[in-house]
Design a protein around this motif. Structure first.
Motif, PDB file in Angstrom:
ATOM      1  N   UNK A  48       0.686  93.606 -33.278  1.00  0.00           N
ATOM      2  CA  UNK A  48       0.598  92.292 -32.643  1.00  0.00           C
ATOM      3  C   UNK A  48       1.963  91.765 -32.192  1.00  0.00           C
ATOM      4  N   UNK A  49       2.983  92.605 -32.215  1.00  0.00           N
ATOM      5  CA  UNK A  49       4.323  92.204 -31.765  1.00  0.00           C
ATOM      6  C   UNK A  49       4.407  92.186 -30.246  1.00  0.00           C
ATOM      7  N   UNK A  50       5.238  91.275 -29.729  1.00  0.00           N
ATOM      8  CA  UNK A  50       5.565  91.240 -28.305  1.00  0.00           C
ATOM      9  C   UNK A  50       6.898  90.510 -28.191  1.00  0.00           C
ATOM     10  N   UNK A  51       7.780  91.026 -27.360  1.00  0.00           N
ATOM     11  CA  UNK A  51       9.098  90.411 -27.213  1.00  0.00           C
ATOM     12  C   UNK A  51       9.571  90.552 -25.775  1.00  0.00           C
ATOM     13  N   UNK A  52      10.260  89.515 -25.310  1.00  0.00           N
ATOM     14  CA  UNK A  52      10.915  89.593 -24.001  1.00  0.00           C
ATOM     15  C   UNK A  52      12.402  89.818 -24.251  1.00  0.00           C
TER      16      UNK A  52
END
Length: 128
Positions: A48-52
């Motif tokens: 469930x990780x997400x990074x910009x």
């Protein structure tokens, strides 16, 4: 927020050369462009990780970086870029946007956003 501010850099197609990418599942490997090093993000992230990632130039040579356009202001929230004002309303209602102790709040805008349930067609052309 990311904003492309005037000021040129040699070799850039735009003034400041800001770039970004969004990393999200399924995660893979990335190779740094300035040295011989790779990392497999699948081994250090959760599903469930997400990074910009925002940088003045692309940091890796095997990922698709997006170059920020001249005068473009981008709100990043939960790892996703929001490019248009109507895309920012939900983040603003969760107080992830321009809400700040340094800026006075605009309660009428929040009331309108809830009243019209973030309908894009209502806000288009309203200069917000």
């Amino acid at each position: 927020f990311a904003f492309r501010w005037p000021g040129s850099r040699e070799g850039s197609k735009v003034w400041n050369g800001l770039h970004y990418l969004v990393r999200e599942p399924p995660f893979g490997s990335a190779h740094l462009s300035d040295c011989d090093y790779s990392i497999n993000f699948a081994s250090v992230t959760k599903d469930d990780d997400r990074v910009a990632v925002i940088a003045t130039s692309p940091l890796t040579d095997d990922e698709d970086w997006v170059e920020v356009k001249k005068g473009q202001l981008i709100l990043f929230d939960d790892g996703l870029p929001h490019l248009a004002p109507d895309d920012c309303f939900e983040a603003e209602l969760r107080e992830h946007g321009l809400v700040s102790d340094a800026m006075p709040r605009n309660p009428q805008l929040e009331v309108d956003m809830r009243r019209y349930q973030l309908r894009k067609e209502f806000f288009q052309g309203a200069d917000i």
